[in-house]
Design a protein around this motif. Structure first.
Motif, PDB file in Angstrom:
ATOM      1  N   GLU A 214      43.963  35.542  48.565  1.00 20.94           N
ATOM      2  CA  GLU A 214      44.448  34.731  49.683  1.00 20.94           C
ATOM      3  C   GLU A 214      43.594  33.488  49.911  1.00 20.94           C
ATOM      4  OE1 GLU A 214      46.697  37.790  52.674  1.00 20.94           O
ATOM      5  OE2 GLU A 214      44.503  37.805  52.722  1.00 20.94           O
ATOM      6  N   GLU A 215      42.368  33.489  49.428  1.00 17.70           N
ATOM      7  CA  GLU A 215      41.495  32.325  49.590  1.00 17.70           C
ATOM      8  C   GLU A 215      41.506  31.427  48.362  1.00 17.70           C
ATOM      9  OE1 GLU A 215      37.627  33.613  50.690  1.00 17.70           O
ATOM     10  OE2 GLU A 215      38.291  34.585  52.541  1.00 17.70           O
ATOM     11  N   GLY A 216      42.385  31.693  47.413  1.00 22.50           N
ATOM     12  CA  GLY A 216      42.502  30.853  46.233  1.00 22.50           C
ATOM     13  C   GLY A 216      41.478  31.135  45.152  1.00 22.50           C
ATOM     14  N   ARG A 217      40.772  32.259  45.222  1.00 28.13           N
ATOM     15  CA  ARG A 217      39.811  32.619  44.182  1.00 28.13           C
ATOM     16  C   ARG A 217      40.510  33.382  43.069  1.00 28.13           C
ATOM     17  NH1 ARG A 217      35.412  35.290  48.135  1.00 28.13           N
ATOM     18  NH2 ARG A 217      37.357  36.320  48.747  1.00 28.13           N
ATOM     19  N   ILE A 218      40.121  33.119  41.833  1.00 28.59           N
ATOM     20  CA  ILE A 218      40.713  33.803  40.684  1.00 28.59           C
ATOM     21  C   ILE A 218      40.161  35.226  40.627  1.00 28.59           C
ATOM     22  CG2 ILE A 218      41.013  33.791  38.190  1.00 28.59           C
ATOM     23  CD1 ILE A 218      40.590  30.803  38.217  1.00 28.59           C
ATOM     24  N   VAL A 219      41.058  36.220  40.669  1.00 33.28           N
ATOM     25  CA  VAL A 219      40.634  37.620  40.618  1.00 33.28           C
ATOM     26  C   VAL A 219      41.099  38.305  39.342  1.00 33.28           C
ATOM     27  CG1 VAL A 219      40.501  37.856  43.127  1.00 33.28           C
ATOM     28  CG2 VAL A 219      42.665  38.326  41.959  1.00 33.28           C
ATOM     29  N   ALA A 220      42.008  37.688  38.597  1.00 26.69           N
ATOM     30  CA  ALA A 220      42.475  38.271  37.336  1.00 26.69           C
ATOM     31  C   ALA A 220      42.859  37.143  36.392  1.00 26.69           C
ATOM     32  CB  ALA A 220      43.667  39.199  37.563  1.00 26.69           C
ATOM     33  N   HIS A 221      42.292  37.202  35.190  1.00 22.33           N
ATOM     34  CA  HIS A 221      42.547  36.189  34.164  1.00 22.33           C
ATOM     35  C   HIS A 221      42.252  36.826  32.822  1.00 22.33           C
ATOM     36  CE1 HIS A 221      42.372  32.455  31.872  1.00 22.33           C
ATOM     37  NE2 HIS A 221      42.821  31.792  32.937  1.00 22.33           N
ATOM     38  N   ALA A 222      42.966  36.372  31.780  1.00 21.13           N
ATOM     39  CA  ALA A 222      42.724  36.912  30.443  1.00 21.13           C
ATOM     40  C   ALA A 222      41.312  36.599  29.967  1.00 21.13           C
ATOM     41  CB  ALA A 222      43.752  36.355  29.461  1.00 21.13           C
ATOM     42  N   ASN A 223      40.740  35.516  30.472  1.00 24.42           N
ATOM     43  CA  ASN A 223      39.364  35.135  30.138  1.00 24.42           C
ATOM     44  C   ASN A 223      38.453  35.562  31.291  1.00 24.42           C
ATOM     45  OD1 ASN A 223      36.984  33.974  29.351  1.00 24.42           O
ATOM     46  ND2 ASN A 223      37.750  31.888  29.234  1.00 24.42           N
ATOM     47  N   PRO A 224      37.646  36.637  31.131  1.00 24.74           N
ATOM     48  CA  PRO A 224      36.813  37.126  32.241  1.00 24.74           C
ATOM     49  C   PRO A 224      35.866  36.073  32.803  1.00 24.74           C
ATOM     50  CG  PRO A 224      36.871  38.732  30.447  1.00 24.74           C
ATOM     51  CD  PRO A 224      37.522  37.484  29.929  1.00 24.74           C
ATOM     52  N   SER A 225      35.419  35.128  31.983  1.00 33.12           N
ATOM     53  CA  SER A 225      34.493  34.115  32.484  1.00 33.12           C
ATOM     54  C   SER A 225      35.122  33.275  33.577  1.00 33.12           C
ATOM     55  CB  SER A 225      34.017  33.228  31.332  1.00 33.12           C
ATOM     56  OG  SER A 225      35.088  32.484  30.778  1.00 33.12           O
ATOM     57  N   ARG A 226      36.439  33.098  33.542  1.00 35.11           N
ATOM     58  CA  ARG A 226      37.127  32.353  34.593  1.00 35.11           C
ATOM     59  C   ARG A 226      36.991  33.051  35.938  1.00 35.11           C
ATOM     60  NH1 ARG A 226      37.669  27.213  33.373  1.00 35.11           N
ATOM     61  NH2 ARG A 226      38.663  26.885  31.348  1.00 35.11           N
ATOM     62  N   VAL A 227      37.028  34.382  35.927  1.00 33.84           N
ATOM     63  CA  VAL A 227      36.907  35.146  37.172  1.00 33.84           C
ATOM     64  C   VAL A 227      35.466  35.146  37.653  1.00 33.84           C
ATOM     65  CG1 VAL A 227      37.322  37.375  38.251  1.00 33.84           C
ATOM     66  CG2 VAL A 227      38.833  36.587  36.421  1.00 33.84           C
ATOM     67  N   LEU A 228      34.537  35.404  36.745  1.00 31.33           N
ATOM     68  CA  LEU A 228      33.132  35.529  37.128  1.00 31.33           C
ATOM     69  C   LEU A 228      32.517  34.195  37.520  1.00 31.33           C
ATOM     70  CD1 LEU A 228      32.004  38.021  34.349  1.00 31.33           C
ATOM     71  CD2 LEU A 228      32.774  38.528  36.667  1.00 31.33           C
ATOM     72  N   ARG A 229      33.133  33.093  37.073  1.00 30.56           N
ATOM     73  CA  ARG A 229      32.603  31.770  37.385  1.00 30.56           C
ATOM     74  C   ARG A 229      32.777  31.430  38.862  1.00 30.56           C
ATOM     75  NH1 ARG A 229      35.057  27.442  33.508  1.00 30.56           N
ATOM     76  NH2 ARG A 229      34.339  29.077  32.079  1.00 30.56           N
ATOM     77  N   GLY A 230      33.743  32.045  39.524  1.00 30.65           N
ATOM     78  CA  GLY A 230      33.972  31.785  40.943  1.00 30.65           C
ATOM     79  C   GLY A 230      34.734  30.481  41.155  1.00 30.65           C
ATOM     80  N   GLY A 231      34.636  29.952  42.363  1.00 34.42           N
ATOM     81  CA  GLY A 231      35.377  28.737  42.701  1.00 34.42           C
ATOM     82  C   GLY A 231      36.749  29.051  43.249  1.00 34.42           C
ATOM     83  N   ARG A 232      37.379  28.032  43.800  1.00 33.85           N
ATOM     84  CA  ARG A 232      38.693  28.201  44.406  1.00 33.85           C
ATOM     85  C   ARG A 232      39.706  27.244  43.787  1.00 33.85           C
ATOM     86  NH1 ARG A 232      35.219  29.797  48.373  1.00 33.85           N
ATOM     87  NH2 ARG A 232      35.926  31.521  49.724  1.00 33.85           N
ATOM     88  N   VAL A 233      40.975  27.656  43.828  1.00 31.23           N
ATOM     89  CA  VAL A 233      42.085  26.887  43.282  1.00 31.23           C
ATOM     90  C   VAL A 233      43.134  26.748  44.378  1.00 31.23           C
ATOM     91  CG1 VAL A 233      43.887  26.810  41.511  1.00 31.23           C
ATOM     92  CG2 VAL A 233      41.642  27.749  40.950  1.00 31.23           C
ATOM     93  N   ASP A 234      43.787  25.598  44.444  1.00 29.55           N
ATOM     94  CA  ASP A 234      44.858  25.398  45.416  1.00 29.55           C
ATOM     95  C   ASP A 234      46.052  26.253  45.016  1.00 29.55           C
ATOM     96  OD1 ASP A 234      46.674  24.568  47.263  1.00 29.55           O
ATOM     97  OD2 ASP A 234      46.634  22.440  46.723  1.00 29.55           O
ATOM     98  N   ALA A 235      46.327  27.279  45.808  1.00 23.87           N
ATOM     99  CA  ALA A 235      47.392  28.221  45.468  1.00 23.87           C
ATOM    100  C   ALA A 235      48.786  27.636  45.666  1.00 23.87           C
ATOM    101  CB  ALA A 235      47.247  29.492  46.305  1.00 23.87           C
ATOM    102  N   LEU A 236      48.899  26.539  46.405  1.00 26.57           N
ATOM    103  CA  LEU A 236      50.220  25.961  46.690  1.00 26.57           C
ATOM    104  C   LEU A 236      50.596  24.851  45.724  1.00 26.57           C
ATOM    105  CD1 LEU A 236      50.009  25.750  50.590  1.00 26.57           C
ATOM    106  CD2 LEU A 236      51.013  27.569  49.189  1.00 26.57           C
ATOM    107  N   ALA A 237      49.635  24.311  45.001  1.00 23.45           N
ATOM    108  CA  ALA A 237      49.906  23.170  44.120  1.00 23.45           C
ATOM    109  C   ALA A 237      50.721  23.610  42.913  1.00 23.45           C
ATOM    110  CB  ALA A 237      48.601  22.524  43.672  1.00 23.45           C
ATOM    111  N   HIS A 238      51.744  22.816  42.591  1.00 21.36           N
ATOM    112  CA  HIS A 238      52.538  23.075  41.396  1.00 21.36           C
ATOM    113  C   HIS A 238      53.117  21.757  40.902  1.00 21.36           C
ATOM    114  CE1 HIS A 238      55.458  23.240  44.729  1.00 21.36           C
ATOM    115  NE2 HIS A 238      56.327  22.766  43.860  1.00 21.36           N
TER     116      HIS A 238
END
Length: 318
Positions: A214-238
């Protein structure tokens, strides 16, 4: 000005007018048609990319929802055949330990009685004893699940040592005779099990899919480093924008409900790879346009010789 000069000027103007006519009737329509075809080709390819992304998100939404609902069902299954909360503590501990060992998605499971105190608690990382049991009746999730008799899920948080995302899932155990909540099961869920689901998705070249909390953080990705790296993504942008890698991508999103939480599935497709079919079609269209222009030029040259040259010959004789 001599008569010859006037004749040459007049016939030169005739050639110019013929050239303008052929250009306006032959070259300009070809250029306009080529431009329209190029625009339609690229627009059609973009529409195909978005259609594919929507289909992918619909499929992944169903698979992810089924996967997440499985967490709840595995806890509820303990209560289906017998009243789990009424079993002896030894049997409860044994059942929870078996579930914990069999299912990698749970890191810790607790049985909390109606009085709010933990009766049994098992963990995958370390052994626990009776003195480790806590009073949890005042926790918001325990009260919410007990009163509404619905599963409750916490916001995501991360393990301090590994950085992997976790969720607290609380499932009420309802007494079938009284219809009241006799106890609740609280399980710490490891979302890293969703990483494999993302990795097994049937993706095209240059395509990726991942899950946001809900805060735009990646919690699941095929590349684990993307999740462990942290940071936020705009969930509404497309649409067309910069992707996770900073490159130009086509991006689509879709929301997913898990208990009272709203998660977001995101898919990205690199524009360079997505538009490659349109670029190949553009090359073929440009080649066809050059051939058509060459034919128009040849036709103009032949027509000019057949129309202007006889007139010039008659003028020369006259």
């Amino acid at each position: 000005m001599s008569p010859d000069d006037v004749a040459r000027f007049g016939f030169g103007g005739l050639r110019l007018r013929l050239a303008a006519a052929f250009f306006s009737l032959g070259v300009v329509p070809l250029l306009l048609l080529g431009g329209v075809l190029v625009w339609l080709t690229f627009q059609t390819q973009v529409d195909r990319v978005y259609d594919h992304q929507r289909d992918l998100l619909a499929r992944m939404r169903m698979e992810t929802a089924y996967f997440l609902d499985g967490f709840v069902e595995r806890l509820r299954r303990l209560h289906l055949l017998r009243d789990f909360s009424a079993l002896p503590a030894s049997e409860q501990r044994q059942a929870l330990a078996i579930l914990l060992a069999d299912r990698r998605e749970f890191r810790e499971i607790s049985l909390i009685g109606g009085d709010g105190r933990e009766r049994v608690r098992v963990a995958a990382a370390q052994p626990l004893f009776d003195e480790d049991l806590r009073q949890r009746g005042e926790e918001a999730g325990v009260r919410w699940a007990s009163e509404r008799q619905q599963p409750w899920v916490s916001a995501t948080y991360h393990d301090e040592a590994t950085g992997e995302p976790l969720m607290m899932l609380i499932v009420p155990l309802v007494d079938r005779r009284t219809g009241r909540t006799s106890a609740v099961l609280a399980a710490e869920v490891r979302l890293r099990t969703l990483w494999h689901l993302m990795a097994q998705a049937d993706l095209r070249a240059g395509e990726s899919v991942y899950l946001l909390d809900e805060e735009g953080r990646i919690v699941a990705h095929a590349n684990p480093s993307r999740v462990l790296r942290g940071g936020r993504v705009d969930a509404l942008a497309h649409g067309r924008m910069a992707g996770l890698d900073g490159g130009d991508v086509f991006r689509q999103t879709s929301t997913l409900a898990f208990a009272q939480r709203q998660l977001t599935l995101v898919t990205e497709q690199q524009t360079g790879i997505a538009l490659e079919p349109a670029r190949r079609a553009l090359v073929w269209m440009l080649a066809a346009l050059l051939v058509a222009l060459a034919m128009v030029t040849l036709l103009f040259w032949v027509a000019a010789r057949r129309i202007v040259q006889p007139v010039e010959d008659i003028a020369a004789v006259a």
